[in-house]
Design an enzyme around this catalytic site. Structure first.
Site, mmCIF file in Angstrom:
data_model
loop_
_atom_site.group_PDB
_atom_site.id
_atom_site.type_symbol
_atom_site.label_atom_id
_atom_site.label_comp_id
_atom_site.label_asym_id
_atom_site.label_seq_id
_atom_site.Cartn_x
_atom_site.Cartn_y
_atom_site.Cartn_z
ATOM 1 N N LYS A 76 43.903 32.683 38.749
ATOM 2 C CA LYS A 76 42.586 32.496 38.128
ATOM 3 C C LYS A 76 42.756 31.714 36.836
ATOM 4 O O LYS A 76 43.697 31.982 36.068
ATOM 5 C CB LYS A 76 41.942 33.864 37.860
ATOM 6 C CG LYS A 76 40.521 33.784 37.300
ATOM 7 C CD LYS A 76 39.870 35.155 37.179
ATOM 8 C CE LYS A 76 38.441 35.065 36.655
ATOM 9 N NZ LYS A 76 37.771 36.378 36.539
ATOM 10 N N SER A 151 33.248 37.104 38.758
ATOM 11 C CA SER A 151 33.586 35.786 38.281
ATOM 12 C C SER A 151 34.852 35.210 38.935
ATOM 13 O O SER A 151 35.114 34.021 38.788
ATOM 14 C CB SER A 151 33.778 35.826 36.767
ATOM 15 O OG SER A 151 34.900 36.643 36.446
ATOM 16 N N SER A 175 34.378 41.812 38.543
ATOM 17 C CA SER A 175 34.762 40.458 38.966
ATOM 18 C C SER A 175 35.959 40.344 39.898
ATOM 19 O O SER A 175 36.246 39.250 40.382
ATOM 20 C CB SER A 175 35.008 39.582 37.751
ATOM 21 O OG SER A 175 33.794 39.162 37.234
HETATM 22 N N1 GLN Z 1 29.125 40.104 36.293
HETATM 23 C C1 GLN Z 1 29.587 40.787 35.125
HETATM 24 C C2 GLN Z 1 29.317 39.930 33.915
HETATM 25 O O1 GLN Z 1 28.730 38.925 34.066
HETATM 26 C C3 GLN Z 1 31.038 41.095 35.243
HETATM 27 C C4 GLN Z 1 31.887 39.903 35.135
HETATM 28 C C5 GLN Z 1 33.355 40.249 35.104
HETATM 29 O O2 GLN Z 1 33.765 41.285 35.606
HETATM 30 N N2 GLN Z 1 34.128 39.382 34.496
HETATM 31 O O3 GLN Z 1 29.646 40.248 32.844
#
Ligand code: GLN
Length: 489
Positions: A76, A151, A175
């Site tokens: 990532k 994400s 995410s």
């Molecule tokens: N969707 C959540 C956010 O926008 C979690 C994102 C994540 O876990 N990085 O913060």
């Protein structure tokens, strides 16, 4: 070869059925063929990957191979990787070549794994659909008109389309688990503090945690064995002795391998808000678990409903502070024209950050400001404690909690982009786990109209090995995780 699991590839390399250079080339060819359609990778550098693979082959020839030596993996783009662009999905870091490795990357390099490339992601990991990336949306291989989740959407799409055997992700509010669920993969968010955050670009530091995304629990265990470990450069890293996360998987399989296991089913996970077809698949998975010998008990997590509002105070508060470092001075984007220093900061940040990131910085600055701190931030921290206490009480009644990972299967690109609240609600089942710092895992449990759904397992602190085993036993008797999307031959 490419549809083999990481553990099968480990064996193929050990038996010299294939070399790391050949294997890496296979995946690089697939990336070249399919990445345009998916936008899963933002950076590939075949020369670097093949050089690493060559070193891995030499190491093996010298008899110094460890389990992941020569295994190509997607990383990532939130993990700082020396000599590689590390963009975090943002224009702000669009030109940032990291001068150092994150601890996670260091661990993979030390074991001789090969970096296949850096995967696309929501900008600074803020999102649930991978649509906020400066580099464009990632497409879900199961239906390219749909999101892969976010994400860590690039990592999930890459593994789902067999462009990589496994990948890393990070999980602040879901995410790892949510994209795993939407792409038919297994993803594990470890207990907070198990995987070092050093060099993992910070979003909300008290919630962020790195972890593996792979096809099976067995493969996740292999990756976690390399990723986890105490790191004195991360002050929240936990000083615990090393664990073998595969240790429970190797046990022989009696007829009822999960006899005695108590599964807690929280009423809050099975009420309204979840698509009926997802609920149906989760219910069927639980029936399967009963056949494996597990018992179920009804439990309650009464403060669960407060997790999304509390998260959207705490995460933006931490983000507003973490992202203040991006000022255009020492690295990252700098506006080409400006009047003075203040103007340079303002323009660089205005031009370098996307809309969702700005929204979070504004919310975070607001909730931390004098006069609002007590009303919002402190209140959210109290809720956080109540949520953690709910879980502590629940684990007196059960060993593992189960429910859906995400309230729906993959939605269409653009469907929720203009409605942040709807988007935020797609993490309704995952966020509480981060607020409590617990480990959570998502695994494939079937398809609704051709789209994968995920079953979520939540365990008590440091129960990763058990969660992986509970997932593994289900994967021994089902083959959902072995289904591949069509069209990526
Ligand atoms: N969707 C959540 C956010 O926008 C979690 C994102 C994540 O876990 N990085 O913060």
């Amino acid at each position: 070869m490419i549809s083999r699991s990481v553990s099968a590839l480990v064996q193929a390399l050990a038996e010299r059925e294939i070399s790391s250079v050949e294997l890496t080339q296979l995946y690089l060819d697939r990336i070249a063929r399919h990445n345009l359609a998916l936008n899963a990778f933002v950076t590939v550098d075949p020369e670097k990957s093949l050089a690493q693979a060559k070193r891995a082959d030499e190491r093996r020839a010298a008899g110094q191979a460890t389990p992941l030596t020569g295994i190509p993996l997607a990383q990532k783009d939130i993990f700082c990787t020396q000599g590689w662009l590390t963009t975090c999905g943002s224009k702000m870091l669009g030109n940032f070549v990291s001068p150092y490795d994150a601890t996670v990357i260091e661990h993979f390099n030390a074991t001789g794994a090969v970096i296949l490339g850096k995967t696309n992601m929501d900008e600074f990991a803020m999102g649930s659909s991978n649509e906020t990336s400066h580099f464009g949306a990632v497409k879900n291989p199961w239906d390219t008109a749909r999101v892969p989740g976010g994400s860590s959407g690039g990592s999930a799409a890459a593994v789902a389309a067999l462009l990589a055997p496994a990948a890393t992700g990070t999980d602040t509010g879901g995410s790892i688990r949510q994209p795993a669920s939407m792409c038919n993969l297994t993803g594990l968010k470890p207990t907070y503090g198990v995987v070092s955050r050093y060099g993992m670009i910070a979003y909300a530091s008290s919630l962020d945690q790195g972890g593996p995304i792979a096809r099976s629990a067995e493969d996740c265990a292999l990756l976690l064995n390399t990723m986890a470990g105490f790191d004195e450069r991360d002050s929240t890293s936990l000083e615990r002795s090393r664990e073998d996360y595969s240790r429970e998987l190797s046990a022989r399989t009696p007829e009822k391998p999960l006899a005695g296991l108590k599964i807690g089913l929280p009423g809050e996970f099975f009420g309204e808000g979840c698509a009926p077809e997802v609920m149906q698949l989760v219910a069927e998975a639980i029936v399967e678990y009963r056949k494996l010998g597990a018992e179920t008990v009804d439990i309650s997590l009464p403060n669960m409903k407060l997790s999304v509002p509390a998260y959207y105070v705490i995460a933006p508060a931490e983000a507003s502070s973490n992202l203040s470092r991006f000022d255009g001075v020492r690295y990252g984007y700098r506006a080409p024209e400006y009047d003075d220093l203040d103007d340079m900061y303002a323009r660089s940040r205005a031009q370098g950050f996307g809309a969702e990131v700005k929204r979070r910085i504004l919310i975070g600055t607001y909730v931390l400001s004098h006069g609002y701190y007590d009303a919002y931030y402190l209140q959210a921290q109290r809720i956080r404690r109540l949520i953690a206490n709910d879980f502590i009480a629940a684990f007196k009644q059960c060993d593992v909690i189960m429910g859906p990972t995400s309230p729906s299967t993959a939605f269409r690109i653009g469907e929720k982009a203009s409605d942040p609240v709807q988007m935020y609600l797609s993490d309704i089942y995952t966020i509480a786990v981060n607020l409590a710092g617990l480990p959570g895992l998502s695994l494939p449990c079937g398809f609704a109209s051709g789209l994968p759904a995920g079953l979520q397992l939540i365990g008590d602190y440091f129960s990763e090995a058990r969660l992986l085993n509970v997932a593994h036993r289900y994967q021994q008797v089902t083959d959902w995780h072995q289904q591949y999307p069509a069209g990526f031959d």
